[in-house]
Design a protein around this motif. Structure first.
Motif, PDB file in Angstrom:
ATOM      1  N   ARG A  37       6.413 -22.313 -20.810  1.00 43.56           N
ATOM      2  CA  ARG A  37       5.812 -23.404 -20.987  1.00 43.56           C
ATOM      3  C   ARG A  37       4.188 -23.499 -20.008  1.00 43.56           C
ATOM      4  N   ASP A  38       4.579 -24.636 -19.084  1.00 46.08           N
ATOM      5  CA  ASP A  38       3.334 -25.105 -18.420  1.00 46.08           C
ATOM      6  C   ASP A  38       3.441 -24.621 -17.006  1.00 46.08           C
ATOM      7  N   ARG A  39       4.455 -23.653 -16.693  1.00 47.43           N
ATOM      8  CA  ARG A  39       4.596 -22.996 -15.423  1.00 47.43           C
ATOM      9  C   ARG A  39       3.664 -22.049 -15.266  1.00 47.43           C
ATOM     10  N   ILE A  40       3.200 -21.864 -14.123  1.00 45.94           N
ATOM     11  CA  ILE A  40       2.472 -20.724 -13.541  1.00 45.94           C
ATOM     12  C   ILE A  40       3.309 -19.444 -13.797  1.00 45.94           C
ATOM     13  N   CYS A  41       2.676 -18.409 -14.347  1.00 48.35           N
ATOM     14  CA  CYS A  41       3.554 -16.925 -14.668  1.00 48.35           C
ATOM     15  C   CYS A  41       3.082 -16.338 -13.160  1.00 48.35           C
ATOM     16  N   ASN A  42       4.060 -15.643 -12.862  1.00 46.49           N
ATOM     17  CA  ASN A  42       4.333 -14.957 -11.707  1.00 46.49           C
ATOM     18  C   ASN A  42       3.664 -13.639 -12.159  1.00 46.49           C
ATOM     19  N   ASP A  43       2.392 -13.169 -11.929  1.00 44.87           N
ATOM     20  CA  ASP A  43       1.742 -11.909 -12.120  1.00 44.87           C
ATOM     21  C   ASP A  43       1.239 -10.790 -11.207  1.00 44.87           C
ATOM     22  N   SER A  44       2.076 -11.166  -9.846  1.00 45.06           N
ATOM     23  CA  SER A  44       1.687 -10.658  -8.674  1.00 45.06           C
ATOM     24  C   SER A  44       2.839  -9.799  -8.261  1.00 45.06           C
ATOM     25  N   ASP A  45       2.680  -8.702  -7.620  1.00 45.64           N
ATOM     26  CA  ASP A  45       3.743  -7.979  -6.857  1.00 45.64           C
ATOM     27  C   ASP A  45       4.175  -8.097  -5.721  1.00 45.64           C
ATOM     28  N   LEU A  46       3.434  -9.359  -4.967  1.00 43.74           N
ATOM     29  CA  LEU A  46       3.714  -9.637  -3.599  1.00 43.74           C
ATOM     30  C   LEU A  46       5.125 -10.175  -3.490  1.00 43.74           C
ATOM     31  N   THR A  47       5.801  -9.990  -2.636  1.00 45.48           N
ATOM     32  CA  THR A  47       7.086 -10.559  -2.427  1.00 45.48           C
ATOM     33  C   THR A  47       7.074 -11.145  -0.873  1.00 45.48           C
ATOM     34  N   LEU A  48       7.882 -12.359  -1.081  1.00 46.67           N
ATOM     35  CA  LEU A  48       7.897 -13.193   0.204  1.00 46.67           C
ATOM     36  C   LEU A  48       8.940 -12.448   1.407  1.00 46.67           C
ATOM     37  N   ASP A  49       9.646 -11.596   0.990  1.00 45.53           N
ATOM     38  CA  ASP A  49      10.547 -11.059   1.959  1.00 45.53           C
ATOM     39  C   ASP A  49       9.662 -10.044   2.814  1.00 45.53           C
ATOM     40  N   VAL A  50       8.614  -9.602   2.406  1.00 45.95           N
ATOM     41  CA  VAL A  50       7.955  -8.753   3.182  1.00 45.95           C
ATOM     42  C   VAL A  50       6.908  -9.410   4.167  1.00 45.95           C
ATOM     43  N   LEU A  51       6.488 -10.589   3.619  1.00 41.96           N
ATOM     44  CA  LEU A  51       5.633 -11.664   4.413  1.00 41.96           C
ATOM     45  C   LEU A  51       6.471 -12.195   5.313  1.00 41.96           C
ATOM     46  N   GLU A  52       7.687 -12.610   5.061  1.00 42.11           N
ATOM     47  CA  GLU A  52       8.690 -13.087   6.118  1.00 42.11           C
ATOM     48  C   GLU A  52       8.917 -12.006   7.295  1.00 42.11           C
ATOM     49  N   TYR A  53       9.167 -10.993   6.941  1.00 41.87           N
ATOM     50  CA  TYR A  53       9.237  -9.632   7.892  1.00 41.87           C
ATOM     51  C   TYR A  53       7.995  -9.659   8.765  1.00 41.87           C
ATOM     52  N   ILE A  54       6.951  -9.656   8.168  1.00 43.39           N
ATOM     53  CA  ILE A  54       5.692  -9.641   8.931  1.00 43.39           C
ATOM     54  C   ILE A  54       5.431 -10.649  10.036  1.00 43.39           C
ATOM     55  N   ALA A  55       5.891 -11.902   9.511  1.00 48.32           N
ATOM     56  CA  ALA A  55       5.726 -13.232  10.308  1.00 48.32           C
ATOM     57  C   ALA A  55       6.657 -13.114  11.394  1.00 48.32           C
ATOM     58  N   GLU A  56       7.826 -12.576  11.365  1.00 47.53           N
ATOM     59  CA  GLU A  56       8.877 -12.800  12.367  1.00 47.53           C
ATOM     60  C   GLU A  56       9.108 -11.686  13.124  1.00 47.53           C
ATOM     61  N   ASP A  57       8.720 -10.546  12.949  1.00 49.39           N
ATOM     62  CA  ASP A  57       8.969  -9.261  13.722  1.00 49.39           C
ATOM     63  C   ASP A  57       7.762  -9.047  14.447  1.00 49.39           C
ATOM     64  N   ASP A  58       8.138  -8.683  15.647  1.00 51.88           N
ATOM     65  CA  ASP A  58       6.905  -8.460  16.755  1.00 51.88           C
ATOM     66  C   ASP A  58       6.426  -7.055  17.084  1.00 51.88           C
ATOM     67  N   SER A  59       7.339  -6.169  16.296  1.00 54.76           N
ATOM     68  CA  SER A  59       7.162  -4.590  16.960  1.00 54.76           C
ATOM     69  C   SER A  59       5.976  -4.460  15.927  1.00 54.76           C
ATOM     70  N   PRO A  60       5.298  -3.416  16.845  1.00 54.66           N
ATOM     71  CA  PRO A  60       4.073  -2.854  16.317  1.00 54.66           C
ATOM     72  C   PRO A  60       3.918  -2.204  14.847  1.00 54.66           C
ATOM     73  N   LYS A  61       3.219  -2.414  14.000  1.00 56.51           N
ATOM     74  CA  LYS A  61       3.229  -2.115  12.687  1.00 56.51           C
ATOM     75  C   LYS A  61       1.840  -2.155  11.876  1.00 56.51           C
ATOM     76  N   ALA A  62       1.847  -1.139  10.755  1.00 60.65           N
ATOM     77  CA  ALA A  62       0.698  -1.162   9.956  1.00 60.65           C
ATOM     78  C   ALA A  62       1.035  -1.985   8.643  1.00 60.65           C
ATOM     79  N   VAL A  63       0.252  -2.448   7.864  1.00 61.41           N
ATOM     80  CA  VAL A  63       0.370  -3.387   6.724  1.00 61.41           C
ATOM     81  C   VAL A  63      -0.268  -2.336   5.770  1.00 61.41           C
ATOM     82  N   VAL A  64       0.327  -2.262   4.738  1.00 61.74           N
ATOM     83  CA  VAL A  64      -0.481  -1.408   3.522  1.00 61.74           C
ATOM     84  C   VAL A  64      -0.222  -2.471   2.175  1.00 61.74           C
ATOM     85  N   THR A  65      -1.383  -2.925   1.817  1.00 59.13           N
ATOM     86  CA  THR A  65      -1.600  -3.622   0.758  1.00 59.13           C
ATOM     87  C   THR A  65      -2.284  -3.006  -0.473  1.00 59.13           C
TER      88      THR A  65
END
Length: 340
Positions: A233-261
């Protein structure tokens, strides 16, 4: 990625505010603090010729290799399961694996507990109406009603119909039982159009019989409502493979890491634009950009970059001779951003 910006974004998600992450990339490689500029901008859905709205990842690049990436982030897609029986158990497990934020409601303590539903983000043990009122449904929620009897079904549906309409409402039951419940609600004065939109019998008609099969049919219908704009209906269709769980992990975990997008994908690549993966100095990952040879190469490059404060944009061709020699099933090309 900027942790402060991500925490601001995640707060907006909890408040159902719509934003995109905008990343300006200056050239193919360089120092992260100099070459990557991130900010939050209001989400602007992409519209097709029929006026249907998509939340799509967009990446544009000029002749000098400078790019702009827009990653839309929608509010959390909660799956609220009313009932804690055998079907609910299977739906919760499968849905959690498909990135739904699963919440289970039941008034019986022996059915509504975290030991029974380890995949759920939240388990509420209270009368169904109280649970639904507490959760404050939004247009980004999905509701599955699989209670023990039609009296409980009716109670759940009353409270769903009394508030904001979720993206999906489905109710299990035989045709005669369902027809009786819906007719009672019409007589009570509930909105006939909303009653008409309740998915019942629930699930896609795949001949399901046992609880696991019924759960698969329900989940298939949920994904249809999540991904296909013709039924949202009028809802925005989610057409992205971005997941909130990964964003939450990046925001909360302080260990050194690289991010691949993944910036762009073409052909039959297993993951699409917006997919993210983190890689630490030991090569441990969170998330995925598709598996196979392409992901293995991305992990190796990212591992080498951990702690360097640099970024690079890479292109992977999975149509070439190497892919053929490795026996890769998928073809296509990926352009990815690795940042440390």
């Amino acid at each position: 990625m900027d942790k402060g910006l991500l925490k601001e974004l995640l707060q907006a998600v909890e408040e159902n505010r719509l934003f995109s992450i905008k990343t300006e990339i200056k050239g193919k490689a360089g120092k992260t603090e100099e070459g990557l500029v991130t900010s939050l901008v209001p989400l602007e859905p992409v519209m097709d010729h029929q006026g249907r709205k998509y939340a799509s990842v967009r990446y544009q690049e000029d002749d000098q290799g400078n790019g702009v990436l827009l990653e839309p982030v929608l509010p959390r897609e909660r799956l609220i399961i009313c009932g804690g029986g055998h079907v609910a158990l299977q739906v919760a497990e499968f849905a959690a694996k498909c990135d739904f934020h699963v919440i289970v409601c039941d008034e019986r303590p022996e059915f509504a507990n975290e030991q029974r539903f380890p995949w759920a983000k939240q388990v509420l043990c209270a009368p169904f109406g109280e649970c639904i009122r507490e959760l404050k449904l939004t247009p980004f929620d999905f509701v599955v009603i699989v209670t023990r009897g039609h009296a409980c079904d009716r109670e759940c549906l009353r409270h769903v119909l009394a508030g904001s309409e979720p993206a999906y409402t489905g109710m299990i039951g035989s045709r005669s039982r369902v027809a009786k419940v819906l007719e009672q609600l019409r007589e009570e004065g509930y909105d006939k159009d909303r009653i008409q939109r309740v998915c019942t019998p629930i699930g896609l008609p795949i001949g399901a019989d046992i609880p696991a099969e019924i759960a698969i049919s329900i989940l298939a219908e949920l994904i249809t409502y999540k991904r296909k704009p013709e039924v949202t209906r009028d809802r925005i269709c989610n057409d992205s493979d971005l997941t909130l769980d990964v964003l939450e992990y990046i925001a909360e975990d302080d260990s050194p890491k690289a991010v691949v997008t993944i910036l762009t994908s073409q052909g039959s690549t297993p993951r699409k634009a917006g997919s993210k993966m983190t890689v630490d100095a030991q090569g441990r990952i969170r998330g995925s950009v598709g598996g196979g040879l392409g992901e293995a190469t991305a992990i190796r490059l990212a591992k080498e970059m951990v702690g360097s404060g640099t970024y690079r944009v890479c292109r992977f061709d999975m149509n070439g001779d190497v892919a053929a020699e490795e026996g890769m099933v998928c073809g296509g090309t990926l352009k990815i951003l690795i940042e440390s």
